[in-house]
Design an enzyme around this catalytic site. Structure first.
Site, PDB file in Angstrom:
ATOM      1  N   TRP A   1       0.825  -1.214   0.000  1.00 15.26           N
ATOM      2  CA  TRP A   1       0.000   0.000   0.000  1.00 15.26           C
ATOM      3  C   TRP A   1       0.857   1.261   0.000  1.00 15.26           C
ATOM      4  CZ3 TRP A   1      -4.475  -0.499  -1.941  1.00 15.26           C
ATOM      5  CH2 TRP A   1      -5.175  -1.700  -1.777  1.00 15.26           C
TER       6      TRP A   1
ATOM      7  N   ASP B   1      -1.093   6.968   6.264  1.00 13.73           N
ATOM      8  CA  ASP B   1      -2.217   6.119   5.872  1.00 13.73           C
ATOM      9  C   ASP B   1      -2.438   5.120   7.012  1.00 13.73           C
ATOM     10  OD1 ASP B   1      -3.958   4.248   4.854  1.00 13.73           O
ATOM     11  OD2 ASP B   1      -2.725   3.691   3.125  1.00 13.73           O
TER      12      ASP B   1
ATOM     13  N   LYS C   1     -12.348  -1.031   7.622  1.00 17.12           N
ATOM     14  CA  LYS C   1     -11.678  -2.088   8.385  1.00 17.12           C
ATOM     15  C   LYS C   1     -11.979  -1.946   9.879  1.00 17.12           C
ATOM     16  CE  LYS C   1      -8.360  -1.741   4.782  1.00 17.12           C
ATOM     17  NZ  LYS C   1      -8.704  -2.922   3.979  1.00 17.12           N
TER      18      LYS C   1
HETATM   19  N1  PMP Z   1      -4.110   1.640   2.377  1.00 15.52           N
HETATM   20  C1  PMP Z   1      -4.213   0.504   3.083  1.00 15.52           C
HETATM   21  C2  PMP Z   1      -3.251   0.279   4.203  1.00 15.52           C
HETATM   22  C3  PMP Z   1      -5.190  -0.422   2.775  1.00 15.52           C
HETATM   23  O1  PMP Z   1      -5.285  -1.561   3.467  1.00 15.52           O
HETATM   24  C4  PMP Z   1      -6.090  -0.160   1.707  1.00 15.52           C
HETATM   25  C5  PMP Z   1      -7.217  -1.097   1.353  1.00 15.52           C
HETATM   26  N2  PMP Z   1      -7.063  -2.399   1.605  1.00 15.52           N
HETATM   27  C6  PMP Z   1      -5.924   1.015   0.990  1.00 15.52           C
HETATM   28  C7  PMP Z   1      -4.943   1.901   1.354  1.00 15.52           C
HETATM   29  C8  PMP Z   1      -6.829   1.346  -0.156  1.00 15.52           C
HETATM   30  O2  PMP Z   1      -8.052   1.681   0.377  1.00 15.52           O
HETATM   31  P1  PMP Z   1      -9.352   1.933  -0.474  1.00 15.52           P
HETATM   32  O3  PMP Z   1      -9.757   0.609  -1.035  1.00 15.52           O
HETATM   33  O4  PMP Z   1     -10.302   2.480   0.540  1.00 15.52           O
HETATM   34  O5  PMP Z   1      -9.022   2.914  -1.534  1.00 15.52           O
END
Ligand code: PMP
Length: 395
Positions: free
Chosen positions: A116, A191, A215
């Site tokens: 991520w 994030d 989450k």
């Molecule tokens: N950052 C992290 C740490 C994530 O776990 C996720 C989604 N699994 C995201 C960003 C992306 O999030 P979204 O699907 O809400 O765009």
């Protein structure tokens, strides 16, 4: 004696999904009770105008509860936006790179500790006409992302517009159990999608915290942004209004239609956490759950193996693991033992344990709403599975 299917109210399972993820029964029950006619308003929350008094009360209460939970200082705005954390990858950049008084091309620092944060950095690189993206640390090794290099080795830029990192990497379960410290004056952007509200944090150390709600904080659809007010004047002129922190803060996240129902559920979840002891209690429970899982793996004589071996970086939220000697992996990187593990667990009401598609194996996600009982049941299942399925020896 063989395990029998879990018995939970409403026939619900223990849901180990990585997200969207399990929510507390109490939150869902309140939503159910209020579904058709919210507190005598004659409407469902889904059906309300976001400009109505009844809805604005819901919205401001959610903000207030979050502020109380995280002890957010007064010099921060709390925004509920749309677009997910992925939108914020470019959103934070477009909002923050015009540092007052800086005339040279801005630099943004990225710490990459998994998939991520890599995606966040790659998204930033789309803006290379406007800024230089400096990868201050890339934790990737031949074995993937399994540890985090000592902070003294990170190459932070002296005048970066901000440094971005990800507290918990959802896919590989690599996490900062101790958060990194940065030199005074650094604008830290984080994030926190997959460990938001999983422990107390000092918000004043951050310029911006963002998280998709799905989450640890509610359903998909709401993206939570906590931004220090003095950073609101740094956006690129073409930053879209819907994700422009200053414009949204000026309209209290109502510049356009906010994700109304998702924010309502988030608010119920915040109140639920407050009612049950706040973030200290959440943290204690998350530690207990993680201990159960990591101990089960450690006591399995190598039958199960986690990806991240260094306890300093082992996630309390997402734990990918493999059944060692589980046979030859298939095209989805699942060995026969792992396929059987996931199938048998599902039958017992332990669901969504299949590993991330690029990793195979098993992934246990145990966000705030997962109970200690869920982990105890998983432990029993793991021990039973090991006893009934001896390692497959290579020919
Ligand atoms: N950052 C992290 C740490 C994530 O776990 C996720 C989604 N699994 C995201 C960003 C992306 O999030 P979204 O699907 O809400 O765009």
């Amino acid at each position: 004696m063989s395990l029998t299917k879990v018995e939970k109210p409403y026939g619900r399972s223990y849901n180990f999904s990585a997200g969207p993820a399990t929510l507390p029964d109490e939150v869902l029950e309140t939503a159910r009770d209020e579904m058709m006619n919210y507190k005598g308003s004659g409407q469902s929350v889904m059906e309300m105008s976001h400009r109505s008094k009844v809805y604005i009360d819901i919205f401001t209460r959610a903000q207030k509860s979050l502020k109380e939970l995280l002890k957010i200082p007064d010099n921060y705005d709390i925004l509920f936006l749309q677009g997910g954390a992925t939108m914020m990858f470019s959103g934070v950049l477009m909002n923050l790179i015009k540092v007052p008084g800086q005339t040279e091309k801005p630099v943004v620092d990225y710490v990459i500790t998994g998939d991520w944060s890599k995606k966040a950095a790659d998204e930033a690189k789309m803006f290379s006409d406007f800024c230089t993206v400096n990868i201050a640390c890339d934790a990737k090794t031949a074995e993937g992302y399994v540890t985090i290099p000592d902070q003294s080795t990170w190459k932070l830029s002296p005048n970066a517009a901000y440094v971005h990192y990800t507290t918990n990497e959802t896919i590989r379960g690599l996490t900062f159990n101790t958060l990194p410290e940065f030199p005074e004056g650094t604008t830290v952007v984080c994030d926190m999608s997959s460990d938001f509200l999983s422990r107390p944090i000092d918000v004043s150390k951050f310029g911006v915290i963002y998280a998709g709600a799905q989450k640890n904080a509610g359903p998909a659809g709401a993206t939570i942004v906590i931004v220090r007010k003095d950073l609101l004047d740094r956006s690129l002129p073409f930053c879209p209004s819907a994700i422009n922190f200053k414009k949204q803060a000026a309209k209290d996240s109502m510049l356009n239609t906010p994700p109304t129902y998702a924010v309502y559920i988030c608010g119920l979840y915040f109140d639920y956490i407050l009612k049950h002891g706040g973030l200290e209690a959440v943290q204690a429970q998350n530690e207990e759950k993680a201990k159960i899982l990591y101990e089960t793996v450690a006591q399995s004589d190598g039958y199960y193996e986690v990806l991240v071996k260094d306890p300093r970086f082992q996630s309390r939220m997402n734990v990918p693991l493999h059944c060692i000697a589980g046979g030859e992996p298939d095209k989805d990187k699942m060995t026969p033992h792992e396929l059987k593990f996931v199938a048998e667990a599902t039958k017992l009401g332990l669901v969504n344990l299949k590993g991330y598609r690029d990793l195979g194996g098993v992934r246990v996600s145990m966000y705030n709403a997962m109970t200690v009982d869920g982990l105890k049941m998983l432990r029993e299942f793991m021990n039973q599975f090991k006893a009934q399925n001896p390692p497959i020896k290579k020919e």
